[in-house]
Design a protein around this motif. Structure first.
Motif, PDB file in Angstrom:
ATOM      1  N   TYR A 197       0.841  -1.193   0.000  1.00  0.00           N
ATOM      2  CA  TYR A 197       0.000   0.000   0.000  1.00  0.00           C
ATOM      3  C   TYR A 197       0.877   1.244   0.000  1.00  0.00           C
ATOM      4  CZ  TYR A 197      -3.487  -3.364   1.518  1.00  0.00           C
ATOM      5  OH  TYR A 197      -4.321  -4.437   1.604  1.00  0.00           O
ATOM      6  N   GLU A 198       0.312   2.350  -0.512  1.00  0.00           N
ATOM      7  CA  GLU A 198       1.003   3.631  -0.451  1.00  0.00           C
ATOM      8  C   GLU A 198       0.182   4.573   0.394  1.00  0.00           C
ATOM      9  OE1 GLU A 198       2.350   5.500  -3.975  1.00  0.00           O
ATOM     10  OE2 GLU A 198       2.968   3.625  -4.882  1.00  0.00           O
ATOM     11  N   GLY A 199       0.844   5.407   1.109  1.00  0.00           N
ATOM     12  CA  GLY A 199       0.139   6.406   1.890  1.00  0.00           C
ATOM     13  C   GLY A 199       0.860   6.690   3.187  1.00  0.00           C
ATOM     14  N   LEU A 200       0.256   7.584   3.935  1.00  0.00           N
ATOM     15  CA  LEU A 200       0.808   7.998   5.218  1.00  0.00           C
ATOM     16  C   LEU A 200      -0.096   7.490   6.331  1.00  0.00           C
ATOM     17  CD1 LEU A 200       1.433  11.717   4.232  1.00  0.00           C
ATOM     18  CD2 LEU A 200       3.153   9.917   4.384  1.00  0.00           C
ATOM     19  N   ARG A 201       0.508   7.036   7.394  1.00  0.00           N
ATOM     20  CA  ARG A 201      -0.257   6.587   8.548  1.00  0.00           C
ATOM     21  C   ARG A 201      -0.774   7.799   9.324  1.00  0.00           C
ATOM     22  NH1 ARG A 201       1.645   1.056  11.249  1.00  0.00           N
ATOM     23  NH2 ARG A 201       1.610  -0.180   9.349  1.00  0.00           N
ATOM     24  N   SER A 202      -1.745   7.567  10.175  1.00  0.00           N
ATOM     25  CA  SER A 202      -2.390   8.634  10.947  1.00  0.00           C
ATOM     26  C   SER A 202      -1.379   9.522  11.669  1.00  0.00           C
ATOM     27  CB  SER A 202      -3.347   8.042  11.982  1.00  0.00           C
ATOM     28  OG  SER A 202      -4.354   7.301  11.375  1.00  0.00           O
ATOM     29  N   GLY A 203      -0.465   8.915  12.364  1.00  0.00           N
ATOM     30  CA  GLY A 203       0.522   9.684  13.120  1.00  0.00           C
ATOM     31  C   GLY A 203       1.373  10.569  12.233  1.00  0.00           C
ATOM     32  N   VAL A 262       0.514  11.836   9.253  1.00  0.00           N
ATOM     33  CA  VAL A 262      -0.319  12.929   8.747  1.00  0.00           C
ATOM     34  C   VAL A 262      -0.542  13.956   9.843  1.00  0.00           C
ATOM     35  CG1 VAL A 262      -2.608  13.525   7.858  1.00  0.00           C
ATOM     36  CG2 VAL A 262      -1.445  11.491   7.021  1.00  0.00           C
ATOM     37  N   ALA A 263      -0.891  13.491  11.023  1.00  0.00           N
ATOM     38  CA  ALA A 263      -1.155  14.391  12.140  1.00  0.00           C
ATOM     39  C   ALA A 263       0.073  15.241  12.452  1.00  0.00           C
ATOM     40  CB  ALA A 263      -1.593  13.596  13.372  1.00  0.00           C
ATOM     41  N   GLU A 264       1.223  14.609  12.518  1.00  0.00           N
ATOM     42  CA  GLU A 264       2.448  15.343  12.824  1.00  0.00           C
ATOM     43  C   GLU A 264       2.768  16.358  11.733  1.00  0.00           C
ATOM     44  OE1 GLU A 264       7.209  14.570  13.616  1.00  0.00           O
ATOM     45  OE2 GLU A 264       5.812  12.882  13.720  1.00  0.00           O
ATOM     46  N   ALA A 265       2.660  15.971  10.484  1.00  0.00           N
ATOM     47  CA  ALA A 265       2.974  16.873   9.374  1.00  0.00           C
ATOM     48  C   ALA A 265       2.019  18.066   9.331  1.00  0.00           C
ATOM     49  CB  ALA A 265       2.918  16.119   8.049  1.00  0.00           C
ATOM     50  N   ALA A 266       0.767  17.865   9.754  1.00  0.00           N
ATOM     51  CA  ALA A 266      -0.229  18.936   9.715  1.00  0.00           C
ATOM     52  C   ALA A 266      -0.287  19.730  11.022  1.00  0.00           C
ATOM     53  CB  ALA A 266      -1.600  18.363   9.408  1.00  0.00           C
ATOM     54  N   GLY A 267       0.397  19.247  12.049  1.00  0.00           N
ATOM     55  CA  GLY A 267       0.391  19.952  13.328  1.00  0.00           C
ATOM     56  C   GLY A 267      -0.885  19.757  14.136  1.00  0.00           C
ATOM     57  N   VAL A 268      -1.514  18.592  13.995  1.00  0.00           N
ATOM     58  CA  VAL A 268      -2.710  18.267  14.782  1.00  0.00           C
ATOM     59  C   VAL A 268      -2.454  16.952  15.495  1.00  0.00           C
ATOM     60  CG1 VAL A 268      -4.263  19.460  13.171  1.00  0.00           C
ATOM     61  CG2 VAL A 268      -3.879  17.005  12.910  1.00  0.00           C
ATOM     62  N   ASN A 269      -3.351  16.596  16.406  1.00  0.00           N
ATOM     63  CA  ASN A 269      -3.169  15.294  17.048  1.00  0.00           C
ATOM     64  C   ASN A 269      -4.028  14.252  16.336  1.00  0.00           C
ATOM     65  OD1 ASN A 269      -5.808  15.149  18.330  1.00  0.00           O
ATOM     66  ND2 ASN A 269      -5.049  16.677  19.785  1.00  0.00           N
ATOM     67  N   PRO A 270      -3.714  12.983  16.506  1.00  0.00           N
ATOM     68  CA  PRO A 270      -4.461  11.925  15.803  1.00  0.00           C
ATOM     69  C   PRO A 270      -5.959  11.926  16.100  1.00  0.00           C
ATOM     70  CG  PRO A 270      -2.408  11.040  16.646  1.00  0.00           C
ATOM     71  CD  PRO A 270      -2.549  12.433  17.216  1.00  0.00           C
ATOM     72  N   GLN A 271      -6.348  12.352  17.306  1.00  0.00           N
ATOM     73  CA  GLN A 271      -7.770  12.410  17.625  1.00  0.00           C
ATOM     74  C   GLN A 271      -8.475  13.467  16.767  1.00  0.00           C
ATOM     75  OE1 GLN A 271      -5.349  12.441  19.995  1.00  0.00           O
ATOM     76  NE2 GLN A 271      -5.649  10.395  20.818  1.00  0.00           N
ATOM     77  N   THR A 272      -7.802  14.573  16.499  1.00  0.00           N
ATOM     78  CA  THR A 272      -8.356  15.618  15.637  1.00  0.00           C
ATOM     79  C   THR A 272      -8.558  15.071  14.235  1.00  0.00           C
ATOM     80  OG1 THR A 272      -7.302  17.373  16.932  1.00  0.00           O
ATOM     81  CG2 THR A 272      -7.941  17.928  14.672  1.00  0.00           C
ATOM     82  N   LEU A 273      -7.597  14.325  13.776  1.00  0.00           N
ATOM     83  CA  LEU A 273      -7.668  13.700  12.454  1.00  0.00           C
ATOM     84  C   LEU A 273      -8.915  12.816  12.349  1.00  0.00           C
ATOM     85  CD1 LEU A 273      -5.917  13.244   9.843  1.00  0.00           C
ATOM     86  CD2 LEU A 273      -4.903  11.325  11.051  1.00  0.00           C
ATOM     87  N   LEU A 290     -15.012  16.166   7.007  1.00  0.00           N
ATOM     88  CA  LEU A 290     -14.098  17.193   6.516  1.00  0.00           C
ATOM     89  C   LEU A 290     -12.919  16.571   5.779  1.00  0.00           C
ATOM     90  CD1 LEU A 290     -14.061  19.385   9.719  1.00  0.00           C
ATOM     91  CD2 LEU A 290     -15.091  20.006   7.533  1.00  0.00           C
ATOM     92  N   LEU A 291     -12.612  15.370   6.152  1.00  0.00           N
ATOM     93  CA  LEU A 291     -11.489  14.643   5.573  1.00  0.00           C
ATOM     94  C   LEU A 291     -12.033  13.312   5.069  1.00  0.00           C
ATOM     95  CD1 LEU A 291      -8.389  14.972   5.355  1.00  0.00           C
ATOM     96  CD2 LEU A 291      -8.207  13.756   7.509  1.00  0.00           C
ATOM     97  N   ALA A 292     -11.688  12.964   3.842  1.00  0.00           N
ATOM     98  CA  ALA A 292     -12.178  11.713   3.250  1.00  0.00           C
ATOM     99  C   ALA A 292     -11.672  10.519   4.052  1.00  0.00           C
ATOM    100  CB  ALA A 292     -11.711  11.605   1.808  1.00  0.00           C
ATOM    101  N   GLU A 318      -2.107  14.512   0.119  1.00  0.00           N
ATOM    102  CA  GLU A 318      -2.901  15.747   0.115  1.00  0.00           C
ATOM    103  C   GLU A 318      -3.747  15.906   1.374  1.00  0.00           C
ATOM    104  OE1 GLU A 318      -4.933  12.798  -2.693  1.00  0.00           O
ATOM    105  OE2 GLU A 318      -2.942  13.640  -2.588  1.00  0.00           O
ATOM    106  N   ALA A 319      -3.879  14.863   2.182  1.00  0.00           N
ATOM    107  CA  ALA A 319      -4.608  14.980   3.448  1.00  0.00           C
ATOM    108  C   ALA A 319      -3.933  16.000   4.359  1.00  0.00           C
ATOM    109  CB  ALA A 319      -4.699  13.625   4.140  1.00  0.00           C
ATOM    110  N   VAL A 320      -2.618  16.097   4.288  1.00  0.00           N
ATOM    111  CA  VAL A 320      -1.882  17.084   5.090  1.00  0.00           C
ATOM    112  C   VAL A 320      -2.319  18.488   4.678  1.00  0.00           C
ATOM    113  CG1 VAL A 320       0.405  18.017   5.638  1.00  0.00           C
ATOM    114  CG2 VAL A 320       0.074  15.540   5.455  1.00  0.00           C
ATOM    115  N   THR A 321      -2.430  18.731   3.390  1.00  0.00           N
ATOM    116  CA  THR A 321      -2.855  20.037   2.896  1.00  0.00           C
ATOM    117  C   THR A 321      -4.267  20.348   3.350  1.00  0.00           C
ATOM    118  OG1 THR A 321      -1.417  19.810   0.974  1.00  0.00           O
ATOM    119  CG2 THR A 321      -3.199  21.439   0.816  1.00  0.00           C
ATOM    120  N   VAL A 322      -5.160  19.375   3.253  1.00  0.00           N
ATOM    121  CA  VAL A 322      -6.550  19.582   3.682  1.00  0.00           C
ATOM    122  C   VAL A 322      -6.588  19.946   5.162  1.00  0.00           C
ATOM    123  CG1 VAL A 322      -8.807  18.481   4.003  1.00  0.00           C
ATOM    124  CG2 VAL A 322      -7.515  18.092   1.896  1.00  0.00           C
ATOM    125  N   LEU A 323      -5.825  19.252   5.984  1.00  0.00           N
ATOM    126  CA  LEU A 323      -5.793  19.558   7.414  1.00  0.00           C
ATOM    127  C   LEU A 323      -5.254  20.964   7.666  1.00  0.00           C
ATOM    128  CD1 LEU A 323      -4.554  16.142   8.780  1.00  0.00           C
ATOM    129  CD2 LEU A 323      -6.763  17.213   9.248  1.00  0.00           C
TER     130      LEU A 323
END
Length: 159
Positions: free
Chosen positions: A12-18, A20-31, A39-41, A56-61
């Motif tokens: 699989y390709e993609g980023l795990r929750s942690g 994405v959360a770290e890159a966007a500056g939010v916590n996993p619960q916010t995600l 708000l997020l697919a 692109e989930a990082v950008t959306v966040l």
């Protein structure tokens, strides 16, 4: 940015929750909360059940958090995101309309705050030191009279 093996290799390709959360500056619960609110697919999942988000989930966040800092509620952000997805070239939908409405709201709030500031300055200039005593004075600069008038008094039930 760590990625899982490519789909061509059976992974699989993609980023795990942690990630994405770290890159966007939010916590996993916010995600997850943004996901539940739509708000997020919803992300793809690995066979083991791990969420894998596209980059692109990082950008959306980041867009969501920036919109919140500009005063948009999550419901308003949801509307902006939906309008962006379904605009189909219409220039009257999306951010411009939302920004115009938010600007009008902010300007009304600023006007209200200027009235409050003026009343507080008048109270300080008049030497108001006791809210109860001041409220009873006819020359009190604070708008107690309008707020405490008969229209504002609670109605009493009749027996």
């Amino acid at each position: 940015m760590a990625e899982t093996p490519s789909a061509a290799g059976g992974g699989y390709e993609g980023l795990r929750s942690g990630q994405v959360a770290e890159a966007a500056g939010v916590n996993p619960q916010t995600l997850r909360y943004y996901e539940r609110r739509g708000l997020l697919a919803e992300p793809a999942r690995t066979l083991g059940g791990h969420r894998l988000y596209p980059a692109e989930a990082v950008t959306v966040l980041r867009v969501i958090k920036t919109a919140q800092r500009l005063g948009f509620t999550l419901d308003e952000v949801s509307g902006l995101l939906a309008a962006a997805r379904h605009r189909h070239g219409r220039r009257d939908a999306g951010l411009a309309a939302g920004a115009r409405a938010k600007l009008e709201e902010v300007e009304r709030r600023i006007a209200d705050l200027e009235v409050i500031r003026s009343a507080l300055r008048d109270a300080l200039d008049a030497g108001c030191d006791d809210l109860i005593a001041c409220a009873g004075e006819p020359c009190c600069p604070l708008p107690f009279a309008g707020l405490a008038g008969p229209a504002a008094a609670p109605e009493r039930s009749r027996r």
